[in-house]
Design an enzyme around this catalytic site. Structure first.
Site, short mmCIF file in Angstrom:
data_model
loop_
_atom_site.label_atom_id
_atom_site.label_comp_id
_atom_site.label_asym_id
_atom_site.label_seq_id
_atom_site.Cartn_x
_atom_site.Cartn_y
_atom_site.Cartn_z
N TYR A 56 0.78 -1.12 0.00
CA TYR A 56 -0.04 0.10 0.15
C TYR A 56 0.79 1.32 0.11
O TYR A 56 1.96 1.26 0.26
CB TYR A 56 -0.99 -0.01 1.32
N CYS A 57 0.13 2.36 -0.45
CA CYS A 57 0.85 3.76 -0.32
C CYS A 57 -0.28 4.80 0.03
O CYS A 57 -1.48 4.45 0.58
CB CYS A 57 1.52 4.02 -1.52
N LYS A 58 -0.35 5.96 -0.39
CA LYS A 58 -1.03 6.81 -0.13
C LYS A 58 -2.25 6.59 -1.03
O LYS A 58 -3.55 6.79 -0.39
CB LYS A 58 -0.64 8.38 -0.28
N GLY A 60 -2.46 4.31 -4.01
CA GLY A 60 -2.65 3.02 -4.71
C GLY A 60 -1.68 3.13 -6.03
O GLY A 60 -1.50 2.07 -6.47
N ILE A 87 -3.88 4.15 1.58
CA ILE A 87 -4.45 4.33 2.90
C ILE A 87 -5.40 5.43 3.16
O ILE A 87 -6.35 5.57 3.71
CB ILE A 87 -3.01 4.83 3.88
#
Length: 101
Positions: A56-58, A60, A87
């Site tokens: 995951y990241c901020k 996607g 996220i």
């Protein structure tokens, strides 16, 4: 995120990789994160050889880039799961108490 939460609630326990910068991770992170490694530098040696991996990241986007990189390095695509929307989508759909940045 809803599908991911459902799987987690049913006992799914992937190894979790946050591909944001450490400074972003300090602001907000999924509490079950196993490793933080920026998407540009994620390496095969950083993930387990077996089992599923949730990335995951901020939003996607970087996590999809990291998944593609890992696939190009030989990781089976069926082991990798990109948290769609990152996220921020998790925050919107699952836990609105998480900080927004």
């Amino acid at each position: 995120p809803g599908e991911c939460l459902k799987k987690l609630s049913n006992g799914w326990s992937p190894w979790v990789l946050d591909v944001r910068l450490a400074t972003e991770h300090e602001i907000v992170a999924l509490p079950f994160t196993d490793k933080v490694s920026p998407h540009r530098t994620v390496a095969l040696s950083e993930i387990p050889k077996d089992g599923e991996v949730l990335v995951y990241c901020k939003s996607g986007r970087r996590s999809q880039t990291a998944c593609n990189r890992l696939i190009s390095l030989g990781v089976d695509a069926n082991r990798l799961y990109n948290l769609e929307g990152g996220i921020m989508q998790w925050r919107a759909d699952i836990d609105s108490s998480m900080p927004k940045y």
